[in-house]
Every structure is written in C-alpha cells, then in structure tokens.
Design a protein around this motif. Sequence first.
Motif, PDB file in Angstrom:
ATOM      1  N   TYR A 161       0.833  -1.206   0.000  1.00 40.94           N
ATOM      2  CA  TYR A 161       0.000   0.000   0.000  1.00 40.94           C
ATOM      3  C   TYR A 161       0.870   1.259   0.000  1.00 40.94           C
ATOM      4  O   TYR A 161       0.599   2.215  -0.741  1.00 40.94           O
ATOM      5  N   LYS A 163       0.755   3.901  -3.168  1.00 40.85           N
ATOM      6  CA  LYS A 163       0.306   5.257  -2.838  1.00 40.85           C
ATOM      7  C   LYS A 163       1.364   6.269  -3.250  1.00 40.85           C
ATOM      8  O   LYS A 163       1.052   7.319  -3.837  1.00 40.85           O
ATOM      9  N   LYS A 217     -11.550  -5.252   2.257  1.00 37.73           N
ATOM     10  CA  LYS A 217     -11.031  -4.007   2.821  1.00 37.73           C
ATOM     11  C   LYS A 217      -9.844  -3.501   2.015  1.00 37.73           C
ATOM     12  O   LYS A 217      -9.711  -2.291   1.752  1.00 37.73           O
ATOM     13  N   LYS A 261     -10.964  -2.126  -1.380  1.00 35.60           N
ATOM     14  CA  LYS A 261     -11.532  -0.787  -1.204  1.00 35.60           C
ATOM     15  C   LYS A 261     -10.433   0.257  -0.971  1.00 35.60           C
ATOM     16  O   LYS A 261     -10.524   1.402  -1.462  1.00 35.60           O
ATOM     17  N   ALA A 262      -9.422  -0.107  -0.207  1.00 35.37           N
ATOM     18  CA  ALA A 262      -8.328   0.836   0.048  1.00 35.37           C
ATOM     19  C   ALA A 262      -7.618   1.221  -1.246  1.00 35.37           C
ATOM     20  O   ALA A 262      -7.234   2.377  -1.440  1.00 35.37           O
ATOM     21  N   ALA A 285      -9.042   1.141  -4.193  1.00 37.41           N
ATOM     22  CA  ALA A 285     -10.008   1.957  -4.940  1.00 37.41           C
ATOM     23  C   ALA A 285      -9.912   3.423  -4.526  1.00 37.41           C
ATOM     24  O   ALA A 285     -10.012   4.329  -5.361  1.00 37.41           O
ATOM     25  N   ALA A 286      -9.699   3.667  -3.238  1.00 34.57           N
ATOM     26  CA  ALA A 286      -9.578   5.044  -2.747  1.00 34.57           C
ATOM     27  C   ALA A 286      -8.357   5.747  -3.321  1.00 34.57           C
ATOM     28  O   ALA A 286      -8.327   6.984  -3.371  1.00 34.57           O
ATOM     29  N   LEU A 287      -7.367   4.975  -3.763  1.00 36.37           N
ATOM     30  CA  LEU A 287      -6.194   5.563  -4.418  1.00 36.37           C
ATOM     31  C   LEU A 287      -6.400   5.730  -5.924  1.00 36.37           C
ATOM     32  O   LEU A 287      -5.510   6.206  -6.626  1.00 36.37           O
ATOM     33  N   GLU A 320     -17.113  -5.436  -5.807  1.00 28.28           N
ATOM     34  CA  GLU A 320     -16.351  -4.190  -5.681  1.00 28.28           C
ATOM     35  C   GLU A 320     -16.119  -3.550  -7.053  1.00 28.28           C
ATOM     36  O   GLU A 320     -15.546  -4.170  -7.945  1.00 28.28           O
ATOM     37  N   ASN A 330     -14.085  -1.564  -8.410  1.00 24.84           N
ATOM     38  CA  ASN A 330     -12.755  -1.422  -9.018  1.00 24.84           C
ATOM     39  C   ASN A 330     -12.096  -2.755  -9.325  1.00 24.84           C
ATOM     40  O   ASN A 330     -10.984  -2.792  -9.846  1.00 24.84           O
TER      41      ASN A 330
END
Length: 508
Positions: free
Chosen positions: A378, A382, A414, A417-418, A420-422, A456, A458
């Motif tokens: 991650y 990021k 989880k 989704k993390a 996807a937020a990026l 999900e 993404n």
Amino acid sequence: MDLLAGHDWSHFAGAAPTGSGVRISPLDRWITATEGARLQPNPPVNLAGPHLEVSGDVQVDFTGAVNGAYLQLYAKPPVIYDEWRQERPSLRVGIVGGKLEAAVWDGKSTKAVETKKLGSGLSGEVAVSVRRSGGTITVLANGKSLGTVGEHGVFSAGTLWFGADGSWTLKSLSASGSVRAVDAPGWHQAPSSNSLRAKASALPRPIGIGAAIASGPLVEDAAYRAIAGREFNALTPENDMKPQFVQPTRGVFAFAEADLLVDFARANGMAVHAHTLVWFEALPTWMRSASDKKTVLIDHIKAVAGHFAGRVAEWDVVNEPINEDNSDGLEHNLWYQAMGKDYITQAFKAARQADPHAVLYLNEYGAEPDGGRWDALYKLVKELKVNGVPIDGVGLQNHEYEKGDRTPPETFRKHVKALAALGLKVRISEMDVVSGGDDTTQAREFAGKLAVCRDEPNCTTFGMWGFTDRYGSTANTDVTPPQPGDALPWTANLTPKKAYTSMANELK
C-alpha cells in the motif's frame, strides 16, 4: 508428403522461411532457476506448424543438416512449468564432429536415455532419414544406413511434432508411410451460455474471468483448448512472455509462442493480460550479468511491449517487488541494486510510452491479509500515485498453498476498497488453492474471493493460475513425469470440481 511447402513455419521461434528453405537460427534458450542458474535447455517446437499423426511404420527425411544442427521429433510438445520443462519422449538427430548423433528421451527423465554417434566423415549438407519399422528406429545419412536406436516411446503417442535448433537451413522435410500431416487447429472454440465467462458477462457490472494458459497444451490437447476458449474471457500467458522466453539472447527475440496465445485469445474474444515485463526471476543469464542494467530494462520493455502494442489489454509491468523485511519494504533484487527503487517508476514510464493504451499493473503475492506485506504494498503504490507514475492497477495473486495463506473475504475486501480510494483497479491475478483433499474448503475459498471481485466496482478480473491440475504449476516436479497437484477448479482428467460449481453459483 512435403512438410514445408504450404505449411506454417513462420510462427516457429528462431526460424524464418526463405526461398531456399527454412532458415534456423540458434536461440540458446534455457529454463533458469530462481537465482539464475541454467537448469534445462529449452529449444523451440513448431507449435503452429505441421505435425504428423502416425499409425504404423513411417520415414521422415530432411536435408540441409550441417555440423551443430539438429532436428528433433517429439511424441508431444514439452510442457513448461514455472521453472521446469517436462520432456516428452523424443528423438534428436544431427551432425556433430562429422558423425550423426542420435539422442532419445523417454519422458521419464530430463536427460537423454540413449545417445549414439554413428558413421564418420559427414560434412557439408547432409540428407538425414529416420525410419521407424516394427518398433525399431534406423537412422540414415545420404541414403546409407548407419545404425539403430531404441524407440523409448517416441512413437507411442501416435503423433510427431518438429523442433530444430542450431544454425542451418532446413531445405526439405518430408514423411512417408502410415502418416497424415496435420496443421495447427482452428483457434475458435464453441461458446456456451452456461460458462463462467457467459455468467460473468451477464452480471449488472460484468467482470473478466481469466486463467493462465500454456502454449504447448493449448495446441496439443483439444480438451484443454476447448475449456480455455469456452470458459474464460481473459487470458494470461503462463510463461511465454517472461524474459527468458522472449529475449533468450541479447537483442534476439522469440515471440512465436506468445504470439500464438494472443492469436488464440483474439479468435475467442478474450482480453490478454500480458505477464510480465520486469521481474527478478525467469531471466536469461545474459540479463543478470549485463553491466548496463538500466539500458537492458528499458530496451526490453520497449521491444516487448512495443511488439504486442494494440493486441494486449493489460500488462504486469513490475512483478513481486515487495519484501517487507527490508527497511523500505522492497525486494533488493538486481534491478533495485542497479537503479534503486526508481526502477519501478522507470519501468512504468517505459511501458506507457511503448503501449499508451494498455492498462498497467503491479502484481504482488502475499498481500491479501493484513500485515507487513500489505502495508509495504500500500505504501509503495500510494507513493507511485502521488508522484504521477502511470500505474493503473494492482494484481493480488491469492496463492493459497497452506492453511495460513487463506484470507477472510472481508479482509480482502477491505484492501480492494483501500486501493479503490487511491484510484487503482484491482485484479485477482493468480489464484490457486491447494486442497489437500478438502474440496469443500477449496470451493469456499474460490467462491469467497470471486464474490468480492463481483461486488467491488474497481475489481475488473478474477483470474486463476491455470485451470486444470493436469498442467498446474503446483505439480510435483521432483518426479518425472510430474505428479499433478490439486490446486485448480478442474481435475487432471479435466472434469470440474466443487470449486467450479461454487464459482458458477456466485455468478448467477
């Protein structure tokens, strides 16, 4: 029957049809170990060209053999595992030091079980014949019988496939006797409305259903080929795009097997997820020893991604860069040692330039559960996104070899989704689950991850590392022939398991 004129020799790695025959160039292609040692020679087989169906006695004749050149007759094409080549029974004949050398493999060892050097004084271009009669193989040079070798199962499969290596021109190739010439099969396979791909395409948000596919079985095994085309709408070349296969010698490219997979995918409406441009395994020895690593890396990406540009949908640009035990969370591999962590950025930029329309992925294993590998992954992606590196997605492999490898679906969700937020896509890239005889748990694991991908937004593709235990990479290759594993949704007999039914139910 003439086996050159009217047959495809243009998709044979290292070969080029000319006005005087088929020009064979040496590839020096090897299967290499994780640390780079050469394990087994990996000479090419003409998968897309003619092969023979043999029902009795047969003679194969060819001309053009010179010192150091050989033709090889395979009962079936070899099967390539991750770091191992399964040799089927075969006979190799060629000229070595003025003698005709005949070597026979029996399919029970990686080495020839019988080798004979016959005759003498052979020079220039030699006409060679292989005659099988009543279970005996006789070899001839310029019409003269030189001796015999054992059959060792070379003709037991009822087929013969052709391979060649060395530096020479194959000026003629013919066969006579109880044989029939067969060219490459039609690539298009019959669709089914009950297939996994059909169900996944009918979802409110369609997703891809993918599998890693091997070129040898795809051509030789009709049942394997039918399932691959029927059940999947995404294809990952299992081995044929890795560096040791496509650039075995610096500046010498061998795309034939990978091109074959792309052609099959296009004929069946399958997206190609190309694998892989940058890794620290599956490398030819020259690449490891090169002093100009940055030039090697960038040139390789430009050449390989450029060759397939417009024909593949996605690339694994960087494969398995994570090592959470290091302070920066990265594997200090040969690329890192030469370029630092910037090798990842440079690789993505080069891939985007070579194929502007491909979706670019970083592919990693062991990051499905919470813990150090996930944290390091991650952090890396990021940082890449913040710095404007053209990364589009992350592949999470989902190899489950032991009980401790299993991740609860909600933990996996989880992480999806993390990402996807990026702004990153996710694909389940290489899933297999060693069952140890527990088909129910295996089915639950496949279904659970598929459900996450289905839900999900993404998650684009649910992909498996193969689909049948017949050719699965978890096979025990310490024995020959290898003992099949039990990690995939189809058995070694190509019948669907509970895992197949569980995935089909999730796609309803």
